[in-house]
Write an enzyme that holds these catalytic residues in place. Structure first.
Site, short mmCIF file in Angstrom:
data_model
loop_
_atom_site.label_atom_id
_atom_site.label_comp_id
_atom_site.label_asym_id
_atom_site.label_seq_id
_atom_site.Cartn_x
_atom_site.Cartn_y
_atom_site.Cartn_z
N ASP A 59 -2.51 -11.68 0.54
CA ASP A 59 -3.22 -10.77 -0.21
C ASP A 59 -3.95 -10.04 0.87
O ASP A 59 -4.29 -10.15 1.99
CB ASP A 59 -4.33 -11.60 -0.79
CG ASP A 59 -5.12 -10.84 -1.98
OD1 ASP A 59 -4.44 -10.00 -2.34
OD2 ASP A 59 -6.10 -11.46 -2.42
N SER A 60 -4.19 -8.54 0.59
CA SER A 60 -4.50 -7.74 1.45
C SER A 60 -5.41 -6.41 0.78
O SER A 60 -5.39 -6.53 -0.38
CB SER A 60 -3.26 -6.97 2.10
OG SER A 60 -2.60 -6.51 1.29
N GLU A 97 9.16 -7.00 -3.72
CA GLU A 97 10.14 -7.11 -2.98
C GLU A 97 10.22 -6.67 -1.53
O GLU A 97 10.60 -7.06 -0.59
CB GLU A 97 11.43 -6.40 -3.58
CG GLU A 97 12.69 -6.66 -2.95
CD GLU A 97 13.79 -6.25 -3.50
OE1 GLU A 97 13.89 -5.68 -4.76
OE2 GLU A 97 14.87 -6.55 -3.03
N GLY A 98 9.33 -5.49 -1.28
CA GLY A 98 9.24 -4.80 0.06
C GLY A 98 8.47 -5.67 0.72
O GLY A 98 8.74 -5.86 2.11
N THR A 141 5.77 -13.73 -4.25
CA THR A 141 5.04 -12.31 -4.52
C THR A 141 5.97 -11.71 -5.41
O THR A 141 7.08 -12.04 -5.62
CB THR A 141 5.29 -11.69 -3.19
OG1 THR A 141 4.84 -10.09 -3.29
CG2 THR A 141 6.65 -11.57 -2.64
N ASP A 191 -1.48 4.21 2.26
CA ASP A 191 -0.67 4.51 3.35
C ASP A 191 -0.81 6.10 4.05
O ASP A 191 -1.05 6.56 4.98
CB ASP A 191 0.75 4.45 3.43
CG ASP A 191 1.10 2.68 3.85
OD1 ASP A 191 0.15 1.99 4.34
OD2 ASP A 191 2.14 2.39 3.54
N LYS A 221 5.52 1.54 11.02
CA LYS A 221 4.21 0.89 10.50
C LYS A 221 4.48 -0.77 10.49
O LYS A 221 3.47 -1.40 10.75
CB LYS A 221 3.97 1.59 9.15
CG LYS A 221 3.07 0.56 8.26
CD LYS A 221 2.98 0.70 6.84
CE LYS A 221 2.51 -0.42 6.10
NZ LYS A 221 2.53 -0.33 4.49
N GLU A 226 -4.77 -13.50 -10.06
CA GLU A 226 -5.80 -13.62 -8.88
C GLU A 226 -7.29 -13.82 -9.36
O GLU A 226 -7.61 -13.02 -10.22
CB GLU A 226 -5.80 -12.19 -7.96
CG GLU A 226 -4.56 -12.48 -6.95
CD GLU A 226 -4.65 -11.06 -6.00
OE1 GLU A 226 -5.64 -10.35 -6.05
OE2 GLU A 226 -3.77 -11.05 -5.38
P1 IMP Z 1 -2.25 -6.73 -2.70
O1 IMP Z 1 -2.32 -7.76 -1.36
O2 IMP Z 1 -0.74 -6.53 -3.07
O3 IMP Z 1 -2.87 -7.42 -3.74
O4 IMP Z 1 -2.79 -5.21 -1.99
C1 IMP Z 1 -3.88 -4.87 -2.49
C2 IMP Z 1 -3.99 -3.48 -2.38
O5 IMP Z 1 -4.24 -3.06 -1.13
C3 IMP Z 1 -2.47 -2.52 -2.66
O6 IMP Z 1 -2.68 -2.25 -4.13
C4 IMP Z 1 -2.81 -1.19 -2.06
O7 IMP Z 1 -3.35 -0.23 -2.65
C5 IMP Z 1 -3.60 -1.90 -0.74
N1 IMP Z 1 -2.81 -2.20 0.52
C6 IMP Z 1 -2.34 -3.44 1.06
N2 IMP Z 1 -1.57 -3.48 2.09
C7 IMP Z 1 -1.48 -2.18 2.01
C8 IMP Z 1 -0.47 -1.36 3.22
O8 IMP Z 1 0.06 -1.92 3.87
N3 IMP Z 1 -0.47 -0.07 2.79
C9 IMP Z 1 -1.23 0.60 1.92
N4 IMP Z 1 -1.98 0.10 1.07
C10 IMP Z 1 -1.98 -1.33 1.16
#
Ligand code: IMP
Length: 180
Positions: free
Chosen positions: A65-66, A10-11, A7, A143, A160, A36
């Site tokens: 990925d989120s 770092e967080g 990744t 957030d 969180k 990606e």
């Molecule tokens: P990625 O997984 O780093 O590609 O995250 C995709 C996008 O989803 C990020 O740029 C954030 O905008 C949003 N995102 C993912 N996880 C979080 C979270 O825990 N808090 C707030 N936004 C999030």
């Protein structure tokens, strides 16, 4: 057991490392940006990214990925969360949600793990609501507009991390690895 987390964030790495310790798993950081693939499905995107990376990294590793999903907007921004955050941002989402009564939303995280042979995926989800306005100054991304149990993630700070989608997905992975 040792496992690499690929990744550029770092967080995310620090969060994974501290959860891993609870399961006796050592998480090592490989700071790397990777391209990606595009797609409508988070799990598929994560799996394909891991597949690509597995061509050059032969040790066990995982990626994460989120995204934020809003049912009233048919799941938008979902897999496009990162782009949407960079473009219209929180203010844009609040505008799209103006006058919308159904404010349900959820974050989804997919962890794709390569064990040296094949790829396995693990998911985590947290349900909440889109706030009426931005609140709080902690965290990142969406957030400030994601409300969980009355407070936004940006108001919760480290609390969180106890309930986040990412934590839930990582725990699924670490529980699996601890049993092996
Ligand atoms: P990625 O997984 O780093 O590609 O995250 C995709 C996008 O989803 C990020 O740029 C954030 O905008 C949003 N995102 C993912 N996880 C979080 C979270 O825990 N808090 C707030 N936004 C999030």
């Amino acid at each position: 057991m040792k496992v690499i987390f690929i990744t550029s964030n770092e967080g995310k790495f620090r969060e994974a490392k501290s959860i891993g310790e609870k399961y006796g798993i050592e998480v090592e950081w490989r700071k790397e940006e990777y391209l990606e693939p595009q797609g409508n499905d988070l799990e598929e995107i994560a799996r394909k990214s891991a597949e690509m990376l597995s061509k050059k990294i032969k040790e066990p590793f995982f990626i994460e990925d989120s995204g934020l999903f809003i049912p009233a907007l048919k799941g938008f921004p979902g897999p496009y969360s990162s782009f949407v955050f960079k473009t219209i941002g929180n203010e844009g989402i609040l505008k799209l949600m103006d006058g919308v009564e159904d404010r349900r939303a959820y974050f989804l995280a997919v962890v794709a793990f390569f064990d040296g042979k094949e790829i396995l995926t693990f998911k985590g989800r947290v349900d909440g609501r889109i706030a009426k306005e931005m609140r709080g100054d902690k965290g990142f991304g969406f957030d400030p507009i994601f409300e969980y149990d009355g407070r936004t993630f940006a108001e919760m700070g480290d609390e969180k991390n106890e309930v986040s989608h990412r934590r839930r997905a990582l725990e699924e992975l670490f529980r699996y690895l601890a049993k092996k």
